[in-house]
Design an enzyme around this catalytic site. Structure first.
Site, short mmCIF file in Angstrom:
data_model
loop_
_atom_site.label_atom_id
_atom_site.label_comp_id
_atom_site.label_asym_id
_atom_site.label_seq_id
_atom_site.Cartn_x
_atom_site.Cartn_y
_atom_site.Cartn_z
N GLU A 92 0.81 -1.22 0.00
CA GLU A 92 0.00 0.00 0.00
C GLU A 92 0.84 1.27 0.00
O GLU A 92 0.31 2.37 -0.18
CB GLU A 92 -0.95 0.00 1.20
CG GLU A 92 -2.03 -1.07 1.07
CD GLU A 92 -2.97 -1.13 2.26
OE1 GLU A 92 -2.60 -0.64 3.34
OE2 GLU A 92 -4.08 -1.67 2.10
N GLU A 123 7.35 -21.66 8.64
CA GLU A 123 7.77 -20.76 9.72
C GLU A 123 8.81 -21.38 10.64
O GLU A 123 9.44 -20.68 11.43
CB GLU A 123 6.55 -20.35 10.55
CG GLU A 123 5.98 -21.43 11.42
CD GLU A 123 4.83 -20.94 12.29
OE1 GLU A 123 4.84 -21.27 13.49
OE2 GLU A 123 3.96 -20.22 11.79
#
Length: 311
Positions: A92, A123
């Site tokens: 963004e 992870e």
């Protein structure tokens, strides 16, 4: 291989994010309205949990901005929800602040496929985090933000330990206290939001807290870099109809001109909002406006203040 810091690791059940929330112990017996009410009550705690961390957030903002002035990047790295939030914030920045896609980068364990699919095993690999940053060729001008609600995700720990070894600024964001991440980074931001509505579901309050902190870090750094004029988004990239209308409104607010004049200024400025504002306030050509901005580090306020010094 870079070693992670030694520490007395807390058990998973001891983490704040993994505790059972007494306010929602009977949530499966609640009405829809009661579920909404209890979730809203818990969400209200998030902003309050961030408040004690504001000095560290401010320190991180300045550190990020100072490195960006030297050409550095802001790089978020995380797994699962945390990783997705970093990618979201990074994506963004270009339309909001006209930054290059390379200036703010989001990295998620498991790569692009992990944005829409759960790849939980990714992870657990600290070498994967290190390799991801090595592929970006990070250096001491970069700022690395490790995102892990638990503060103990191996992928993130491997990344920040590697980044710190190269002199990069390392920042951690977690929603648990006394974590391995805190020991691995220079600046630790740890809003303790308490037990989740659904025990261990850190996409809820912990995710909201991380999103709010990321908003502050990227927005604050961009403000420090002169990407706004007052609270106007003067570096907005007008890539669609809505953003074109927003740019016109920004030029109007900054110059006091009518909509038609603002649209004309933007057209002459090839859509560059700051250039249009300078033209509207000082009656110079687009070329002169761009040169003035360049000589003031692309900071609109400094450019205008130099044109209209106070008495």
């Amino acid at each position: 291989m870079t070693q992670q810091p030694a520490h007395a690791e807390r058990s998973l059940s001891a983490l704040e994010t993994e505790q059972t929330n007494p306010a929602t112990s009977n949530i499966d017996l609640m009405s829809p309205l009661e579920i909404a009410q209890v979730m809203n009550n818990e969400d209200a705690r998030v902003a309050l949990a961030i408040q004690p961390e504001l000095p560290k957030i401010a320190q991180a903002m300045e550190g990020i901005a100072s490195r960006m002035r030297q050409g550095g990047r802001l790089i978020y790295i995380g797994a699962g929800t945390s990783g997705r939030l970093g990618v979201l914030d990074a994506s963004e920045c270009p339309p909001t602040f006209n930054s290059s896609p390379e200036q703010v980068v989001g990295v998620i364990a498991g790569g692009e496929h992990a944005l829409t699919n759960a790849i939980e095993g990714a992870e657990d690999d600290p070498a994967g985090g290190e390799a991801a940053l090595a592929a970006l060729q990070i250096n001491a001008n970069d700022s690395i933000v490790g995102l892990a609600a638990s503060g103990r995700t191996p992928y993130v720990l491997g990344a920040v330990v590697y980044a710190r070894s190269l002199g990069a600024l390392t920042i951690g964001i977690a929603c648990s206290s006394r974590t391995p991440l805190e020991q691995a980074v220079e600046i630790m931001i740890a809003p303790i939001v308490g037990p989740e509505v659904i025990s261990g579901s850190t996409r809820l309050k912990a995710g909201s807290a991380q999103k709010m902190v990321l908003n502050m870090l990227s927005t604050g750094a961009m403000i420090l870099l002169g990407k706004t004029y007052g609270n106007l988004m003067v570096d907005v990239r007008a890539t669609n109809y809505k953003l074109v209308r927003r740019a016109i409104k920004i030029v109007q607010l900054a110059t006091g001109c009518e909509q038609e004049k603002a649209a004309s200024l933007l057209d002459q400025a090839a859509g560059e909002t700051k250039v249009a504002i300078i033209m509207g306030l000082t009656n110079v050509s687009p070329e002169v406006a761009r040169a003035q901005l360049a000589s003031h580090g692309q900071i609109l306020r400094a450019t205008l203040d130099d044109n209209h010094p106070s008495d």
